[in-house]
Write a protein that holds these residues in place. Structure first.
Motif, PDB file in Angstrom:
ATOM      1  N   MET A   1       0.845  -1.186   0.000  1.00 59.02           N
ATOM      2  CA  MET A   1       0.000   0.000   0.000  1.00 59.02           C
ATOM      3  C   MET A   1       0.882   1.239   0.000  1.00 59.02           C
ATOM      4  O   MET A   1       1.831   1.336   0.774  1.00 59.02           O
ATOM      5  CB  MET A   1      -0.898  -0.011   1.230  1.00 59.02           C
ATOM      6  N   ALA A   2       0.576   2.197  -0.850  1.00 59.24           N
ATOM      7  CA  ALA A   2       1.358   3.425  -0.959  1.00 59.24           C
ATOM      8  C   ALA A   2       1.268   4.236   0.335  1.00 59.24           C
ATOM      9  O   ALA A   2       0.248   4.221   1.023  1.00 59.24           O
ATOM     10  CB  ALA A   2       0.863   4.258  -2.134  1.00 59.24           C
ATOM     11  N   TRP A   3       2.354   4.913   0.641  1.00 61.82           N
ATOM     12  CA  TRP A   3       2.379   5.775   1.816  1.00 61.82           C
ATOM     13  C   TRP A   3       1.564   7.033   1.519  1.00 61.82           C
ATOM     14  O   TRP A   3       1.479   7.485   0.384  1.00 61.82           O
ATOM     15  CB  TRP A   3       3.801   6.159   2.156  1.00 61.82           C
ATOM     16  N   THR A   4       0.974   7.606   2.545  1.00 63.74           N
ATOM     17  CA  THR A   4       0.231   8.845   2.389  1.00 63.74           C
ATOM     18  C   THR A   4       1.208  10.005   2.467  1.00 63.74           C
ATOM     19  O   THR A   4       1.865  10.205   3.491  1.00 63.74           O
ATOM     20  CB  THR A   4      -0.838   8.981   3.497  1.00 63.74           C
ATOM     21  N   LEU A   5       1.310  10.747   1.363  1.00 62.11           N
ATOM     22  CA  LEU A   5       2.238  11.866   1.291  1.00 62.11           C
ATOM     23  C   LEU A   5       1.477  13.128   0.957  1.00 62.11           C
ATOM     24  O   LEU A   5       0.500  13.107   0.206  1.00 62.11           O
ATOM     25  CB  LEU A   5       3.325  11.594   0.243  1.00 62.11           C
ATOM     26  N   ASP A   6       1.939  14.241   1.495  1.00 67.43           N
ATOM     27  CA  ASP A   6       1.306  15.543   1.340  1.00 67.43           C
ATOM     28  C   ASP A   6       1.945  16.287   0.175  1.00 67.43           C
ATOM     29  O   ASP A   6       3.171  16.407   0.120  1.00 67.43           O
ATOM     30  CB  ASP A   6       1.506  16.313   2.649  1.00 67.43           C
ATOM     31  N   SER A   7       1.146  16.803  -0.729  1.00 72.99           N
ATOM     32  CA  SER A   7       1.688  17.490  -1.905  1.00 72.99           C
ATOM     33  C   SER A   7       2.230  18.883  -1.580  1.00 72.99           C
ATOM     34  O   SER A   7       2.864  19.507  -2.424  1.00 72.99           O
ATOM     35  CB  SER A   7       0.625  17.594  -2.994  1.00 72.99           C
ATOM     36  N   ASP A   8       1.998  19.367  -0.362  1.00 69.03           N
ATOM     37  CA  ASP A   8       2.451  20.714   0.012  1.00 69.03           C
ATOM     38  C   ASP A   8       3.911  20.762   0.462  1.00 69.03           C
ATOM     39  O   ASP A   8       4.463  21.845   0.600  1.00 69.03           O
ATOM     40  CB  ASP A   8       1.589  21.272   1.152  1.00 69.03           C
ATOM     41  N   ARG A   9       4.515  19.610   0.715  1.00 76.34           N
ATOM     42  CA  ARG A   9       5.895  19.579   1.207  1.00 76.34           C
ATOM     43  C   ARG A   9       6.729  18.664   0.330  1.00 76.34           C
ATOM     44  O   ARG A   9       6.192  17.755  -0.300  1.00 76.34           O
ATOM     45  CB  ARG A   9       5.936  19.075   2.658  1.00 76.34           C
ATOM     46  N   PRO A  10       8.043  18.885   0.287  1.00 79.76           N
ATOM     47  CA  PRO A  10       8.886  18.011  -0.538  1.00 79.76           C
ATOM     48  C   PRO A  10       8.711  16.541  -0.162  1.00 79.76           C
ATOM     49  O   PRO A  10       8.713  16.189   1.027  1.00 79.76           O
ATOM     50  CB  PRO A  10      10.307  18.487  -0.230  1.00 79.76           C
ATOM     51  N   ALA A  32      19.271  -3.248  12.130  1.00 81.41           N
ATOM     52  CA  ALA A  32      18.456  -3.965  11.140  1.00 81.41           C
ATOM     53  C   ALA A  32      18.816  -3.534   9.723  1.00 81.41           C
ATOM     54  O   ALA A  32      19.162  -2.384   9.474  1.00 81.41           O
ATOM     55  CB  ALA A  32      16.969  -3.710  11.382  1.00 81.41           C
ATOM     56  N   ARG A  33      18.703  -4.473   8.811  1.00 83.98           N
ATOM     57  CA  ARG A  33      18.917  -4.190   7.391  1.00 83.98           C
ATOM     58  C   ARG A  33      17.649  -3.557   6.840  1.00 83.98           C
ATOM     59  O   ARG A  33      16.538  -4.029   7.092  1.00 83.98           O
ATOM     60  CB  ARG A  33      19.222  -5.477   6.639  1.00 83.98           C
ATOM     61  N   LEU A  34      17.801  -2.476   6.081  1.00 83.90           N
ATOM     62  CA  LEU A  34      16.669  -1.807   5.457  1.00 83.90           C
ATOM     63  C   LEU A  34      16.371  -2.435   4.099  1.00 83.90           C
ATOM     64  O   LEU A  34      17.284  -2.937   3.436  1.00 83.90           O
ATOM     65  CB  LEU A  34      16.981  -0.320   5.262  1.00 83.90           C
ATOM     66  N   PRO A  35      15.126  -2.376   3.669  1.00 85.72           N
ATOM     67  CA  PRO A  35      14.824  -2.812   2.304  1.00 85.72           C
ATOM     68  C   PRO A  35      15.606  -1.945   1.312  1.00 85.72           C
ATOM     69  O   PRO A  35      16.030  -0.835   1.640  1.00 85.72           O
ATOM     70  CB  PRO A  35      13.316  -2.560   2.169  1.00 85.72           C
ATOM     71  N   SER A  36      15.757  -2.428   0.090  1.00 88.95           N
ATOM     72  CA  SER A  36      16.486  -1.666  -0.919  1.00 88.95           C
ATOM     73  C   SER A  36      15.716  -0.395  -1.286  1.00 88.95           C
ATOM     74  O   SER A  36      14.519  -0.270  -1.021  1.00 88.95           O
ATOM     75  CB  SER A  36      16.689  -2.519  -2.165  1.00 88.95           C
ATOM     76  N   VAL A  37      16.435   0.515  -1.921  1.00 83.60           N
ATOM     77  CA  VAL A  37      15.819   1.750  -2.400  1.00 83.60           C
ATOM     78  C   VAL A  37      14.629   1.422  -3.299  1.00 83.60           C
ATOM     79  O   VAL A  37      13.552   1.986  -3.145  1.00 83.60           O
ATOM     80  CB  VAL A  37      16.850   2.610  -3.171  1.00 83.60           C
ATOM     81  N   ARG A  38      14.824   0.498  -4.211  1.00 80.61           N
ATOM     82  CA  ARG A  38      13.745   0.141  -5.146  1.00 80.61           C
ATOM     83  C   ARG A  38      12.544  -0.464  -4.432  1.00 80.61           C
ATOM     84  O   ARG A  38      11.396  -0.164  -4.759  1.00 80.61           O
ATOM     85  CB  ARG A  38      14.259  -0.804  -6.219  1.00 80.61           C
ATOM     86  N   GLU A  39      12.805  -1.338  -3.450  1.00 80.45           N
ATOM     87  CA  GLU A  39      11.702  -1.948  -2.694  1.00 80.45           C
ATOM     88  C   GLU A  39      10.895  -0.886  -1.949  1.00 80.45           C
ATOM     89  O   GLU A  39       9.659  -0.872  -2.017  1.00 80.45           O
ATOM     90  CB  GLU A  39      12.240  -2.956  -1.688  1.00 80.45           C
ATOM     91  N   LEU A  40      11.598  -0.004  -1.237  1.00 80.50           N
ATOM     92  CA  LEU A  40      10.887   1.029  -0.476  1.00 80.50           C
ATOM     93  C   LEU A  40      10.208   2.034  -1.397  1.00 80.50           C
ATOM     94  O   LEU A  40       9.109   2.503  -1.088  1.00 80.50           O
ATOM     95  CB  LEU A  40      11.841   1.746   0.481  1.00 80.50           C
ATOM     96  N   ALA A  41      10.853   2.355  -2.513  1.00 85.19           N
ATOM     97  CA  ALA A  41      10.225   3.278  -3.474  1.00 85.19           C
ATOM     98  C   ALA A  41       8.923   2.681  -4.006  1.00 85.19           C
ATOM     99  O   ALA A  41       7.916   3.387  -4.136  1.00 85.19           O
ATOM    100  CB  ALA A  41      11.186   3.589  -4.608  1.00 85.19           C
ATOM    101  N   ALA A  44       6.311   2.880  -1.229  1.00 89.15           N
ATOM    102  CA  ALA A  44       5.839   4.248  -1.006  1.00 89.15           C
ATOM    103  C   ALA A  44       5.196   4.850  -2.249  1.00 89.15           C
ATOM    104  O   ALA A  44       4.599   5.924  -2.175  1.00 89.15           O
ATOM    105  CB  ALA A  44       7.002   5.125  -0.559  1.00 89.15           C
ATOM    106  N   ALA A  45       5.333   4.171  -3.384  1.00 87.91           N
ATOM    107  CA  ALA A  45       4.830   4.665  -4.673  1.00 87.91           C
ATOM    108  C   ALA A  45       5.494   5.992  -5.054  1.00 87.91           C
ATOM    109  O   ALA A  45       4.829   6.960  -5.400  1.00 87.91           O
ATOM    110  CB  ALA A  45       3.315   4.777  -4.668  1.00 87.91           C
ATOM    111  N   VAL A  46       6.829   6.015  -4.936  1.00 91.43           N
ATOM    112  CA  VAL A  46       7.604   7.190  -5.328  1.00 91.43           C
ATOM    113  C   VAL A  46       8.721   6.761  -6.269  1.00 91.43           C
ATOM    114  O   VAL A  46       9.050   5.577  -6.381  1.00 91.43           O
ATOM    115  CB  VAL A  46       8.210   7.929  -4.105  1.00 91.43           C
TER     116      VAL A  46
END
Length: 124
Positions: A1-10, A32-41, A44-46
């Motif tokens: 599920m995409a993260w909720t992001l506000d269009s008013d801020r970067p 802890a190991r973080l997911p890859s950039v591509r996985e998190l992107a 987050a749908a970014v």
């Protein structure tokens, strides 16, 4: 599920905040190991470049580190994580107090309202 992001801020700044919150809340604990950039992107749908920018900012602050063969990890410095947690909490308190003052509440009224709050429920 995409993260909720506000269009008013970067977007990258919001990603930094979200990742900091996930770290201090234990979703990504110390070491802890973080997911890859591509996985998190994708999560987050970014754009991956935007997520990379957020990771770069977190690396700059020392909250995450890059291990050449293991990817990115959350710092094991629990003092730094706790300090970040306190900073995030203070930001929220300041926002709350600013909003309460805009509603016309004074210090004593705010304290009185907070005293009514018990276990996440309002008795007001």
């Amino acid at each position: 599920m995409a993260w909720t992001l506000d269009s008013d801020r970067p977007i990258y700044a919001q990603l930094v905040e979200r990742l900091k919150t996930d770290i201090v809340s234990g979703i990504y604990p110390a070491g802890a190991r973080l997911p890859s950039v591509r996985e998190l992107a994708a999560t987050a749908a970014v754009n991956p470049n935007t997520m990379q920018k957020a990771f770069t900012e977190l690396e700059r602050t020392g909250l995450i580190i890059t291990m050449r063969t293991s990817g990115r990890m959350v710092t094991e410095d629990t003092a730094m994580i706790n300090q970040t947690r306190k900073e995030l909490a203070l930001e929220q308190v300041c926002l709350f107090l600013t909003q309460m003052q805009k509603l016309g509440f004074g210090k004593e009224e705010i304290i009185e309202l907070l005293n009514f709050w018990e276990g996440g429920k309002s008795n007001a």
